[in-house]
Scaffold this active site. Sequence first.
Site, PDB file in Angstrom:
ATOM      1  N   ASP A  77      20.621   8.320  32.312  1.00  0.00           N
ATOM      2  CA  ASP A  77      19.522   9.217  32.685  1.00  0.00           C
ATOM      3  C   ASP A  77      18.327   8.999  31.766  1.00  0.00           C
ATOM      4  OD1 ASP A  77      18.188  11.135  34.095  1.00  0.00           O
ATOM      5  OD2 ASP A  77      19.500  12.789  33.585  1.00  0.00           O
ATOM      6  N   HIS A 129      17.152  19.257  31.817  1.00  0.00           N
ATOM      7  CA  HIS A 129      16.018  18.508  31.273  1.00  0.00           C
ATOM      8  C   HIS A 129      15.183  19.512  30.477  1.00  0.00           C
ATOM      9  CE1 HIS A 129      16.504  14.516  33.303  1.00  0.00           C
ATOM     10  NE2 HIS A 129      17.396  15.247  33.942  1.00  0.00           N
ATOM     11  N   CYS A 132      13.595  11.645  35.549  1.00  0.00           N
ATOM     12  CA  CYS A 132      14.001  11.015  36.804  1.00  0.00           C
ATOM     13  C   CYS A 132      12.768  10.416  37.439  1.00  0.00           C
ATOM     14  CB  CYS A 132      14.635  12.036  37.740  1.00  0.00           C
ATOM     15  SG  CYS A 132      15.005  11.330  39.360  1.00  0.00           S
ATOM     16  N   ASN A 171      16.172  14.520  29.299  1.00  0.00           N
ATOM     17  CA  ASN A 171      17.260  15.476  29.117  1.00  0.00           C
ATOM     18  C   ASN A 171      17.104  16.118  27.747  1.00  0.00           C
ATOM     19  OD1 ASN A 171      18.879  13.114  30.749  1.00  0.00           O
ATOM     20  ND2 ASN A 171      19.591  15.172  31.217  1.00  0.00           N
TER      21      ASN A 171
HETATM   22  P1  HMG Z   1      17.312   3.292  51.369  1.00  0.00           P
HETATM   23  O1  HMG Z   1      16.088   2.434  51.180  1.00  0.00           O
HETATM   24  O2  HMG Z   1      17.174   4.475  52.244  1.00  0.00           O
HETATM   25  O3  HMG Z   1      18.607   2.546  51.861  1.00  0.00           O
HETATM   26  O4  HMG Z   1      17.799   3.729  49.925  1.00  0.00           O
HETATM   27  P2  HMG Z   1      18.946   1.162  52.453  1.00  0.00           P
HETATM   28  O5  HMG Z   1      20.386   1.258  52.790  1.00  0.00           O
HETATM   29  O6  HMG Z   1      17.956   0.814  53.519  1.00  0.00           O
HETATM   30  O7  HMG Z   1      18.801   0.139  51.256  1.00  0.00           O
HETATM   31  C1  HMG Z   1      17.565  -0.356  50.770  1.00  0.00           C
HETATM   32  C2  HMG Z   1      17.817  -1.613  49.955  1.00  0.00           C
HETATM   33  O8  HMG Z   1      18.614  -1.292  48.815  1.00  0.00           O
HETATM   34  C3  HMG Z   1      18.600  -2.675  50.745  1.00  0.00           C
HETATM   35  O9  HMG Z   1      18.201  -3.917  50.220  1.00  0.00           O
HETATM   36  C4  HMG Z   1      20.034  -2.390  50.324  1.00  0.00           C
HETATM   37  O10 HMG Z   1      20.849  -3.521  50.426  1.00  0.00           O
HETATM   38  C5  HMG Z   1      19.869  -1.993  48.879  1.00  0.00           C
HETATM   39  P3  HMG Z   1      17.243  -4.889  51.058  1.00  0.00           P
HETATM   40  O11 HMG Z   1      17.947  -5.143  52.349  1.00  0.00           O
HETATM   41  O12 HMG Z   1      15.935  -4.106  51.244  1.00  0.00           O
HETATM   42  O13 HMG Z   1      17.083  -6.057  50.157  1.00  0.00           O
HETATM   43  N1  HMG Z   1      20.916  -1.089  48.405  1.00  0.00           N
HETATM   44  C6  HMG Z   1      21.544  -1.230  47.238  1.00  0.00           C
HETATM   45  N2  HMG Z   1      21.448  -2.158  46.274  1.00  0.00           N
HETATM   46  C7  HMG Z   1      22.259  -2.030  45.196  1.00  0.00           C
HETATM   47  N3  HMG Z   1      23.124  -0.982  45.042  1.00  0.00           N
HETATM   48  C8  HMG Z   1      23.229  -0.047  45.996  1.00  0.00           C
HETATM   49  C9  HMG Z   1      22.424  -0.152  47.141  1.00  0.00           C
HETATM   50  N4  HMG Z   1      22.293   0.614  48.240  1.00  0.00           N
HETATM   51  C10 HMG Z   1      21.366   0.023  49.011  1.00  0.00           C
HETATM   52  N5  HMG Z   1      24.085   0.963  45.816  1.00  0.00           N
HETATM   53  C11 HMG Z   1      19.385   4.521  48.297  1.00  0.00           C
HETATM   54  C12 HMG Z   1      18.897   4.609  49.739  1.00  0.00           C
HETATM   55  C13 HMG Z   1      20.336   5.677  48.060  1.00  0.00           C
HETATM   56  C14 HMG Z   1      20.088   3.190  48.108  1.00  0.00           C
HETATM   57  C15 HMG Z   1      18.136   4.602  47.379  1.00  0.00           C
HETATM   58  O14 HMG Z   1      17.403   5.721  47.733  1.00  0.00           O
HETATM   59  C16 HMG Z   1      18.506   4.691  45.915  1.00  0.00           C
HETATM   60  O15 HMG Z   1      19.034   3.746  45.337  1.00  0.00           O
HETATM   61  N6  HMG Z   1      18.207   5.850  45.293  1.00  0.00           N
HETATM   62  C17 HMG Z   1      18.606   6.098  43.912  1.00  0.00           C
HETATM   63  C18 HMG Z   1      17.541   6.857  43.194  1.00  0.00           C
HETATM   64  C19 HMG Z   1      18.006   7.121  41.783  1.00  0.00           C
HETATM   65  O16 HMG Z   1      18.778   6.361  41.228  1.00  0.00           O
HETATM   66  N7  HMG Z   1      17.489   8.213  41.177  1.00  0.00           N
HETATM   67  C20 HMG Z   1      17.849   8.557  39.829  1.00  0.00           C
HETATM   68  C21 HMG Z   1      19.279   9.006  39.688  1.00  0.00           C
HETATM   69  S1  HMG Z   1      19.552  10.685  40.170  1.00  0.00           S
HETATM   70  C22 HMG Z   1      19.001  11.611  38.818  1.00  0.00           C
HETATM   71  O17 HMG Z   1      18.461  11.077  37.878  1.00  0.00           O
HETATM   72  C23 HMG Z   1      19.317  13.087  38.780  1.00  0.00           C
HETATM   73  C24 HMG Z   1      20.471  13.423  37.842  1.00  0.00           C
HETATM   74  O18 HMG Z   1      20.201  13.001  36.526  1.00  0.00           O
HETATM   75  C25 HMG Z   1      20.735  14.939  37.850  1.00  0.00           C
HETATM   76  C26 HMG Z   1      19.463  15.765  37.611  1.00  0.00           C
HETATM   77  O19 HMG Z   1      18.781  15.560  36.603  1.00  0.00           O
HETATM   78  O20 HMG Z   1      19.209  16.605  38.454  1.00  0.00           O
HETATM   79  C27 HMG Z   1      21.785  12.739  38.282  1.00  0.00           C
HETATM   80 MG    MG Z   2      18.980  14.090  35.113  1.00  0.00          MG
END
Ligand code: HMG
Ligand code: MG
Length: 280
Positions: A14, A204, A235, A244
């Site tokens: 994070d 956070h 984030c 955080n």
């Molecule tokens: P999308 O664009 O809707 O989905 O993303 P997609 O299925 O069309 O995939 C887009 C591209 O990503 C494709 O590649 C997929 O193959 C690839 P392309 O064909 O364009 O070359 N792809 C992946 N590559 C590697 N690993 C994967 C994966 N999945 C798809 N797993 C998706 C949907 C969920 C993938 C995207 O929105 C995403 O990765 N989001 C993550 C965002 C993120 O990481 N945010 C931070 C973490 S959460 C956070 O910090 C909060 C937390 O701390 C708690 C809090 O504080 O509240 C946990």
């Molecule tokens: Mg977080």
Amino acid sequence: MRNTVEIFEVGPRDGLQNEKAQIATSDKIALVDTLSSAGFKRIEVASFVSPKWVPQMADSADVLAGINRADRVSYAALTPNMRGLEGAILAKADEVAVFASASEGFSKANVNATIEESITRFVPIMEAAPMPVRGYVSCVADCPFDGPTDPADVARVVEKLFAMGCYEVSLGDTIGQAEPEQIDAMLNAVLEVCDARKLAGHFHDTSGRALQNIDVALLHGVRVFDAAVGGLGGCPYAPGAAGNVATEAVLAHVEDAGYATGLDAKIIARAGQMAQAMRG
Ligand code: HMG
Ligand code: MG
């Protein structure tokens, strides 16, 4: 025996995910290796998300391959979908985490899906994961897009994550603006659907109230808190969110309050310096 609090170190995930400049994989590994000797039971080190969405985490498999794994430490990774789970299994993550939001605006911004769609993606993960799965709920108090969150919405998502098989749910004040009263109201709703011992607080610290919010959660019986060494992070999809709450601050705070953490403050201070140096 003294009461204990567990700090779940999330800095390498994070914390670092929000850094704009790409941090060398070797630096991430060195940070995790230092943290591994500090006494943590769980450290979140990786995120198998789309590298287009979070480029900083693209080397997650290399980080997991390069670290010296300490006995008794569980190395965790985020997995938003099956592709992520497959990456986490190959990289031998000890546990994974699915992440949902209590608000629609953040869900769309963070994972390009409604809350319901994101939860549907977790079903095969829960069925296939050979390791424990943790759950996150973001925006438990406020959403950067939708405003204040209804505590009932948080409870509904928490209940779903437990029904799917998550072993613990971490409650995220993603933008770090929560007032203690909001955390109190949110926990009152969430504790209608689960036991405090299965919850974690993930605050956070944008407004500097994270420690007060931890105190509220402690009063409700929560004993696990996520924190990031050096207060790193935020984030990338939550505009304006700061890092955080700092591990160092939580450690001092809960130990002053009489809780044992089993952590070595000197090693954590060293890790904090490493983390700050990485930011350049
Ligand atoms: P999308 O664009 O809707 O989905 O993303 P997609 O299925 O069309 O995939 C887009 C591209 O990503 C494709 O590649 C997929 O193959 C690839 P392309 O064909 O364009 O070359 N792809 C992946 N590559 C590697 N690993 C994967 C994966 N999945 C798809 N797993 C998706 C949907 C969920 C993938 C995207 O929105 C995403 O990765 N989001 C993550 C965002 C993120 O990481 N945010 C931070 C973490 S959460 C956070 O910090 C909060 C937390 O701390 C708690 C809090 O504080 O509240 C946990
Ligand atoms: Mg977080």
